[in-house]
Design a protein around this motif. Sequence first.
Motif, PDB file in Angstrom:
ATOM      1  N   ARG A  12       0.913  -1.370   0.497  1.00 18.82           N
ATOM      2  CA  ARG A  12      -0.244   0.307  -0.429  1.00 18.82           C
ATOM      3  C   ARG A  12       1.134   1.583   0.120  1.00 18.82           C
ATOM      4  O   ARG A  12       2.090   1.085   0.570  1.00 18.82           O
ATOM      5  CB  ARG A  12      -0.980  -0.394   1.022  1.00 18.82           C
ATOM      6  N   THR A  14       1.260   4.899   0.428  1.00 18.04           N
ATOM      7  CA  THR A  14      -0.190   6.184   0.203  1.00 18.04           C
ATOM      8  C   THR A  14       0.524   7.893   0.382  1.00 18.04           C
ATOM      9  O   THR A  14       1.831   7.832   0.441  1.00 18.04           O
ATOM     10  CB  THR A  14      -0.088   6.765   2.258  1.00 18.04           C
ATOM     11  N   ASN A  54      -3.755   7.284  -2.279  1.00 20.02           N
ATOM     12  CA  ASN A  54      -3.472   5.695  -1.523  1.00 20.02           C
ATOM     13  C   ASN A  54      -3.750   4.737  -2.675  1.00 20.02           C
ATOM     14  O   ASN A  54      -4.620   4.278  -3.421  1.00 20.02           O
ATOM     15  CB  ASN A  54      -4.947   5.184  -0.707  1.00 20.02           C
ATOM     16  N   GLU A  56      -2.673   0.863  -3.968  1.00 16.02           N
ATOM     17  CA  GLU A  56      -2.305  -1.146  -3.872  1.00 16.02           C
ATOM     18  C   GLU A  56      -2.598  -1.771  -4.846  1.00 16.02           C
ATOM     19  O   GLU A  56      -3.271  -1.626  -5.774  1.00 16.02           O
ATOM     20  CB  GLU A  56      -3.776  -1.740  -2.906  1.00 16.02           C
ATOM     21  N   ARG A  84       4.399   7.410   2.002  1.00 17.06           N
ATOM     22  CA  ARG A  84       4.083   6.039   2.604  1.00 17.06           C
ATOM     23  C   ARG A  84       4.205   4.710   2.261  1.00 17.06           C
ATOM     24  O   ARG A  84       3.021   4.636   1.905  1.00 17.06           O
ATOM     25  CB  ARG A  84       3.865   6.264   4.507  1.00 17.06           C
ATOM     26  N   TRP A  85       4.725   3.823   3.115  1.00 15.10           N
ATOM     27  CA  TRP A  85       4.342   2.899   1.836  1.00 15.10           C
ATOM     28  C   TRP A  85       3.745   1.452   3.991  1.00 15.10           C
ATOM     29  O   TRP A  85       4.451   1.960   4.306  1.00 15.10           O
ATOM     30  CB  TRP A  85       6.154   1.772   1.613  1.00 15.10           C
ATOM     31  N   SER A  86       3.258   0.679   3.889  1.00 17.44           N
ATOM     32  CA  SER A  86       2.696  -0.439   4.450  1.00 17.44           C
ATOM     33  C   SER A  86       1.963  -1.255   3.796  1.00 17.44           C
ATOM     34  O   SER A  86       2.094  -1.918   2.414  1.00 17.44           O
ATOM     35  CB  SER A  86       1.166   0.596   5.204  1.00 17.44           C
ATOM     36  N   GLU A  87       1.586  -2.358   4.536  1.00 11.79           N
ATOM     37  CA  GLU A  87       0.893  -3.033   4.154  1.00 11.79           C
ATOM     38  C   GLU A  87      -0.623  -3.158   3.663  1.00 11.79           C
ATOM     39  O   GLU A  87      -1.079  -2.826   3.977  1.00 11.79           O
ATOM     40  CB  GLU A  87       0.612  -4.254   5.751  1.00 11.79           C
ATOM     41  N   ARG A  89      -4.598  -3.390   2.605  1.00 10.44           N
ATOM     42  CA  ARG A  89      -5.136  -3.801   3.577  1.00 10.44           C
ATOM     43  C   ARG A  89      -6.450  -4.630   2.950  1.00 10.44           C
ATOM     44  O   ARG A  89      -7.100  -4.932   3.835  1.00 10.44           O
ATOM     45  CB  ARG A  89      -6.408  -1.610   3.432  1.00 10.44           C
TER      46      ARG A  89
END
Length: 98
Positions: A12, A14, A54, A56, A84-87, A89
Amino acid sequence: MADVAGAENTVRLTAWVRGHVQGVGFRWWTRARALELGLVGSASNLRDGRVEVNAEGPKEACEGLLDALRSGRTPGRVDSVVERWSEPRGGLTGFVER
């Protein structure tokens, strides 16, 4: 488009885009680039004048979208992009403008 959360390299992204990016077709342009890259997510105007993106999908595709946001070939004018990088959702389909 199918949910991509199960893919091995799915991430993900952002990104907060600052500049003259509201009222110039920036969200539509971002949506088109994201769909070309096979990403799901959204592009939303924020009250402070930024656009929040956002997305994915595969990390390489998200990196491609980030490169496009920083390319200087967007509608309006991009002054900065904070990422910002994240897992992921999951649960997303398509790419929407908000």
